[in-house]
Design a protein around this motif. Structure first.
Motif, PDB file in Angstrom:
ATOM      1  N   ALA A 114      49.812  42.444  27.610  1.00  0.00           N
ATOM      2  CA  ALA A 114      49.854  41.586  28.862  1.00  0.00           C
ATOM      3  C   ALA A 114      50.426  42.501  29.809  1.00  0.00           C
ATOM      4  O   ALA A 114      50.433  41.957  31.237  1.00  0.00           O
ATOM      5  N   MET A 115      51.062  43.453  29.770  1.00  0.00           N
ATOM      6  CA  MET A 115      51.418  44.350  30.683  1.00  0.00           C
ATOM      7  C   MET A 115      50.909  45.555  30.942  1.00  0.00           C
ATOM      8  O   MET A 115      51.527  46.313  31.531  1.00  0.00           O
ATOM      9  N   ARG A 116      49.647  45.562  30.582  1.00  0.00           N
ATOM     10  CA  ARG A 116      48.818  46.994  30.808  1.00  0.00           C
ATOM     11  C   ARG A 116      48.995  47.180  32.429  1.00  0.00           C
ATOM     12  O   ARG A 116      49.166  46.544  33.054  1.00  0.00           O
ATOM     13  N   GLN A 117      48.832  48.416  32.760  1.00  0.00           N
ATOM     14  CA  GLN A 117      48.954  49.041  34.174  1.00  0.00           C
ATOM     15  C   GLN A 117      47.433  49.099  34.454  1.00  0.00           C
ATOM     16  O   GLN A 117      46.744  49.826  33.959  1.00  0.00           O
ATOM     17  N   GLY A 118      47.102  48.389  35.664  1.00  0.00           N
ATOM     18  CA  GLY A 118      45.872  48.783  36.404  1.00  0.00           C
ATOM     19  C   GLY A 118      45.907  50.089  37.193  1.00  0.00           C
ATOM     20  O   GLY A 118      46.847  50.561  37.320  1.00  0.00           O
ATOM     21  N   PHE A 119      44.624  50.325  37.378  1.00  0.00           N
ATOM     22  CA  PHE A 119      44.395  51.378  38.454  1.00  0.00           C
ATOM     23  C   PHE A 119      45.125  51.404  39.884  1.00  0.00           C
ATOM     24  O   PHE A 119      45.452  50.106  40.217  1.00  0.00           O
ATOM     25  N   SER A 120      45.619  52.495  40.424  1.00  0.00           N
ATOM     26  CA  SER A 120      46.328  52.481  41.546  1.00  0.00           C
ATOM     27  C   SER A 120      45.858  53.739  42.345  1.00  0.00           C
ATOM     28  O   SER A 120      45.047  54.555  41.879  1.00  0.00           O
ATOM     29  N   GLN A 121      46.912  53.863  43.449  1.00  0.00           N
ATOM     30  CA  GLN A 121      46.538  55.177  44.296  1.00  0.00           C
ATOM     31  C   GLN A 121      46.680  56.431  43.653  1.00  0.00           C
ATOM     32  O   GLN A 121      45.821  57.387  44.234  1.00  0.00           O
ATOM     33  N   LYS A 122      47.283  56.442  42.438  1.00  0.00           N
ATOM     34  CA  LYS A 122      47.315  57.743  41.807  1.00  0.00           C
ATOM     35  C   LYS A 122      46.163  58.148  40.885  1.00  0.00           C
ATOM     36  O   LYS A 122      45.783  59.150  40.661  1.00  0.00           O
ATOM     37  N   GLN A 309      37.486  32.609  30.902  1.00  0.00           N
ATOM     38  CA  GLN A 309      37.907  33.038  29.605  1.00  0.00           C
ATOM     39  C   GLN A 309      37.150  34.474  29.179  1.00  0.00           C
ATOM     40  O   GLN A 309      37.403  35.269  28.546  1.00  0.00           O
ATOM     41  N   ASN A 310      35.667  34.520  29.757  1.00  0.00           N
ATOM     42  CA  ASN A 310      35.088  35.732  29.293  1.00  0.00           C
ATOM     43  C   ASN A 310      35.654  36.799  30.069  1.00  0.00           C
ATOM     44  O   ASN A 310      35.690  37.904  29.398  1.00  0.00           O
ATOM     45  N   SER A 311      36.158  36.830  31.314  1.00  0.00           N
ATOM     46  CA  SER A 311      36.863  38.288  31.824  1.00  0.00           C
ATOM     47  C   SER A 311      38.242  38.345  31.051  1.00  0.00           C
ATOM     48  O   SER A 311      38.200  39.493  30.929  1.00  0.00           O
ATOM     49  N   ILE A 312      38.670  37.267  30.546  1.00  0.00           N
ATOM     50  CA  ILE A 312      40.069  37.427  29.892  1.00  0.00           C
ATOM     51  C   ILE A 312      39.454  38.242  28.700  1.00  0.00           C
ATOM     52  O   ILE A 312      40.529  39.238  28.053  1.00  0.00           O
ATOM     53  N   TRP A 313      38.585  37.688  28.053  1.00  0.00           N
ATOM     54  CA  TRP A 313      38.159  38.218  26.693  1.00  0.00           C
ATOM     55  C   TRP A 313      37.919  39.792  26.627  1.00  0.00           C
ATOM     56  O   TRP A 313      38.298  40.267  25.665  1.00  0.00           O
ATOM     57  N   TRP A 314      37.159  40.210  27.632  1.00  0.00           N
ATOM     58  CA  TRP A 314      36.549  41.468  27.726  1.00  0.00           C
ATOM     59  C   TRP A 314      37.962  42.343  28.042  1.00  0.00           C
ATOM     60  O   TRP A 314      38.017  43.542  27.445  1.00  0.00           O
ATOM     61  N   VAL A 315      38.798  41.979  28.825  1.00  0.00           N
ATOM     62  CA  VAL A 315      40.024  42.694  29.068  1.00  0.00           C
ATOM     63  C   VAL A 315      40.771  42.958  27.669  1.00  0.00           C
ATOM     64  O   VAL A 315      41.341  44.044  27.424  1.00  0.00           O
ATOM     65  N   GLU A 316      40.930  41.968  27.022  1.00  0.00           N
ATOM     66  CA  GLU A 316      41.676  41.988  25.898  1.00  0.00           C
ATOM     67  C   GLU A 316      41.088  42.785  24.694  1.00  0.00           C
ATOM     68  O   GLU A 316      41.557  43.426  23.869  1.00  0.00           O
ATOM     69  N   TYR A 317      39.579  42.242  24.582  1.00  0.00           N
ATOM     70  CA  TYR A 317      39.034  43.054  23.525  1.00  0.00           C
ATOM     71  C   TYR A 317      38.940  44.396  23.625  1.00  0.00           C
ATOM     72  O   TYR A 317      39.003  45.426  22.532  1.00  0.00           O
ATOM     73  N   ALA A 318      38.542  44.753  24.686  1.00  0.00           N
ATOM     74  CA  ALA A 318      38.288  46.367  25.017  1.00  0.00           C
ATOM     75  C   ALA A 318      39.471  47.285  25.529  1.00  0.00           C
ATOM     76  O   ALA A 318      39.406  48.369  25.706  1.00  0.00           O
ATOM     77  N   GLY A 319      40.686  46.360  25.913  1.00  0.00           N
ATOM     78  CA  GLY A 319      41.732  47.245  26.385  1.00  0.00           C
ATOM     79  C   GLY A 319      41.540  47.574  27.539  1.00  0.00           C
ATOM     80  O   GLY A 319      41.790  48.868  27.855  1.00  0.00           O
ATOM     81  N   LEU A 320      40.965  47.138  28.763  1.00  0.00           N
ATOM     82  CA  LEU A 320      40.677  47.458  29.911  1.00  0.00           C
ATOM     83  C   LEU A 320      41.775  47.731  31.082  1.00  0.00           C
ATOM     84  O   LEU A 320      42.695  46.858  30.826  1.00  0.00           O
ATOM     85  N   SER A 321      41.442  48.456  31.863  1.00  0.00           N
ATOM     86  CA  SER A 321      42.706  48.934  32.977  1.00  0.00           C
ATOM     87  C   SER A 321      42.204  48.090  34.393  1.00  0.00           C
ATOM     88  O   SER A 321      43.116  48.197  35.140  1.00  0.00           O
ATOM     89  N   GLY A 322      41.160  47.450  34.339  1.00  0.00           N
ATOM     90  CA  GLY A 322      40.916  46.803  35.660  1.00  0.00           C
ATOM     91  C   GLY A 322      39.417  46.032  35.509  1.00  0.00           C
ATOM     92  O   GLY A 322      38.470  46.082  34.487  1.00  0.00           O
ATOM     93  N   ILE A 323      39.113  45.168  36.638  1.00  0.00           N
ATOM     94  CA  ILE A 323      37.890  44.407  36.813  1.00  0.00           C
ATOM     95  C   ILE A 323      37.287  44.873  38.334  1.00  0.00           C
ATOM     96  O   ILE A 323      38.413  44.899  39.210  1.00  0.00           O
ATOM     97  N   ARG A 324      36.045  45.255  38.241  1.00  0.00           N
ATOM     98  CA  ARG A 324      35.287  45.125  39.732  1.00  0.00           C
ATOM     99  C   ARG A 324      34.432  43.817  39.626  1.00  0.00           C
ATOM    100  O   ARG A 324      33.821  43.710  38.544  1.00  0.00           O
TER     101      ARG A 324
END
Length: 608
Positions: A114-122, A309-324
């Motif tokens: 739940a606390m995964r860090q998304g992409f940033s200026q770094k 739900q589909n967007s949440i599913w992919w983030v959780e399933y694949a351990g993603l850092s962001g969405i475009r």
């Protein structure tokens, strides 16, 4: 004999009328989510008539089972209490004397999910069109049951790149210095032709087998993470491919915005225009891009839930850092607020960037979270693609220098940052998969290309570069199939291999070396997350500073065909600094008195 045929006919008719349960989406869910329910889309012949029961499972209850107009869909809502334990749910479906039992997995979440860090200026985002990057598994170039066969000679055809090809070259990407990977959509596009780009989904939950499998996508995410890189998913909320099963069997008559092609007018202004004709606004939102991309009606609550739900599913399933998010504003406005709120509620530190292709900063800024527009709209979208700055960059480097054109366009674009709630969280870029490559836009001028890339990698915001930009690729075309050219070395037998350096010409080597140096410097430069201070351009020279307590950097861009001398007394930020170490050349310059900058040059000076 006659009796035999009568019985046979009766059995055949009964079999033809038999119900079925073919698919449940999503195929699993997780315990410990903030979202208290999950709605299952159950698909099968006449399944809408089914009576649904749930075997006792602590913390889980069956809320309702709802049918719409199609007899082949049933929407089953389950409530999941916060402390429910992982396990399998036993669901039973009974219809016309037939019984279908299904085990539905409730999985445990990965620690810290739940606390995964998304992409940033770094970060620096590297955009890949998977079909055109590298062919790691020639065995999946053509898959039985799928048309649009591989043909590298066809610009708009499939060329065979896949997820394994990306996985095989993570070493190259790590050495290049990028820290986030954005892949154009990889979900199934079972279209007859022109399917390689991924924007005509025919299955939202399945990776196209010509790219690999769902497990390959998750493995890529994990392998990238092990190297300090995140994976960003590209989602399409606005439309589907015309071969999607929904088109032949709509769950409800309002699932699509019309069942026949009627084009959008692409006028984003209609959402903001106080004088707008209602019909123009409706045409923008509800019109289709092309006949092969039916437009989804997110006002249908079941479709809205499905997409969330589909967007949440992919983030959780694949351990993603962001969405475009593709074609952001074309979807229903209220749905977009609902969708973005749901994602940010589930993942408070995730980053999501919307494609709002407008060069009007007033329109782009409207969608950013925290902007409080006059109409009271509440957006939860953290980031937008900075199309206004991209246009300013190209015009600034190619148009003549006057008091109101040329490089001052960059200054003017950034001066509009007062419109944004968080300008540092915008994604900045020189080109992408939908426009001519930056070298093409700059008429093949390598000096201007180097200036453009220096700007993108040192200005405020989160840089994105398109695969092959590090080689200054210049196909001299804006045709999508041509500008999304195969990355050299991604296919067996390629004479030029950028992954190994074999066959690169001098210009390509210089470009790659330049990008590697600047990208890897950026990884260790705290100033790129610091404050931006810029000065009004003078005589075709633009100067700005990136300032943090740990590091101060001055960037000078001289667009002119001859050297220019700067009076350094103008820059208050130089007080206390005597020297500037130029990052790219390694040279050191005195910062007292004046500074002479060569023609068509951008310097990145660490202040000493």
């Amino acid at each position: 004999m006659r009796l035999f045929f009568c019985v046979l006919a009766l059995l055949t008719a009964t079999a033809a009328q038999a119900a079925s349960l073919d698919k449940i989406e999503p195929a699993n869910w997780w315990v410990g989510m903030k979202r208290p329910t999950v709605e299952l889309m159950v698909y099968g012949k006449d399944i809408a008539k089914a009576k649904v029961t749930l075997a006792p499972h602590a913390g889980v209850s069956l809320v309702k089972a709802e049918a719409l107009e199609s007899p082949d869909y049933l929407f089953v809502t389950l409530a999941i209490a916060p402390k429910t334990k992982a396990g399998e749910l036993d669901l039973a479906f009974e219809v016309a004397g037939q019984h279908f039992d299904r085990h539905y997995p409730l999985l445990a979440r990965a620690p810290g999910s739940a606390m995964r860090q998304g992409f940033s200026q770094k970060d620096v985002i590297y955009l890949i069109t998977p079909d055109r990057f590298a062919n790691g598994d020639p065995g999946n170039d053509d898959v039985k049951g799928y048309g649009d066969k591989a043909n590298r000679r066809l610009p708009g055809g499939r060329h065979g790149g896949d997820l394994k090809g990306v996985m095989d070259h993570l070493d190259y990407l790590e050495k290049l210095g990028v820290t986030q990977l954005w892949l154009n959509p990889v979900v199934e596009n079972a279209m007859a032709s022109y399917s390689y780009h991924g924007y005509s989904a025919t299955d939202f939950y399945r990776v196209d087998p010509r790219f690999g499998a769902n497990a390959d996508y998750r493995a890529l995410s994990q392998a990238a993470k092990a190297r300090g890189m995140g994976l960003i998913i590209d989602v399409v909320l606005n439309h589907i491919g015309s071969n999607h099963p929904w088109v032949k069997d709509l769950p409800s008559q309002d699932w699509l915005n019309g069942t026949r092609f009627h084009p959008t007018n692409h006028r984003r202004e209609t959402l903001h225009d106080p004088h707008v004709a209602a019909s123009d606004r409706a045409q923008f939102n509800d019109g289709w891009f092309v006949p092969s991309m039916p437009d989804l009606n997110q006002r249908n609550p079941h479709l809205a839930t499905y997409l969330i739900q589909n967007s949440i599913w992919w983030v959780e399933y694949a351990g993603l850092s962001g969405i475009r998010i593709d074609t952001w504003s074309y979807s229903d406005q209220a749905f977009l607020a609902q969708w973005s709120a749901a994602l940010m509620n589930e993942y408070p530190h995730l980053n999501m960037v919307g494609e709002e292709w407008s060069t009007n900063a007033a329109i782009t800024s409207y969608w950013q979270r925290g902007n409080h527009p006059k109409d009271g709209y509440v957006s939860n979208l953290p980031s937008l693609m900075d199309f206004p700055l991209q246009e300013a960059l190209i015009k600034g480097l190619t148009e003549p220098e006057t008091w109101n054109s040329g490089i001052s366009m960059l200054y003017q674009a950034l001066a509009n940052d007062f419109l944004y709630s968080a300008p540092n969280n915008l994604v900045v870029f020189a080109d992408n998969h939908d426009m001519a490559r930056v070298m093409t836009q700059l008429q093949g001028d390598r000096a201007l290309w180097q200036m453009a890339m220096t700007f993108i990698l040192t200005t405020r915001g989160i840089p994105q570069i398109f695969y092959g930009t590090e080689l200054a690729m210049d196909p001299k075309s804006s045709d999508h199939g041509v500008l999304r050219a195969d990355f050299p070395g991604g296919w067996p037998g390629d004479k030029v291999n950028a992954f190994t350096g074999t066959g690169l010409d001098g210009g390509q080597r210089q470009a790659l070396g330049f990008m590697q140096k600047l990208l890897n410097w950026r990884k260790t430069a705290p100033a790129i997350s610091g404050r931006l201070v810029h000065y009004v351009p003078q005589d075709g020279v633009y100067s700005y500073f990136r300032l943090s307590p740990a590091q101060q950097v001055m960037v000078v861009m001289n667009k002119n065909d001859k050297a220019q001398t700067l009076d350094l007394g103008r820059f208050a930020e130089l007080k206390g600094h005597q020297l500037g170490h130029e990052v790219l050349s390694g040279n050191t310059y005195s910062l007292t008195g004046t500074l002479t900058v060569p023609a068509k040059t951008a310097w990145v000076l660490e202040l000493k």
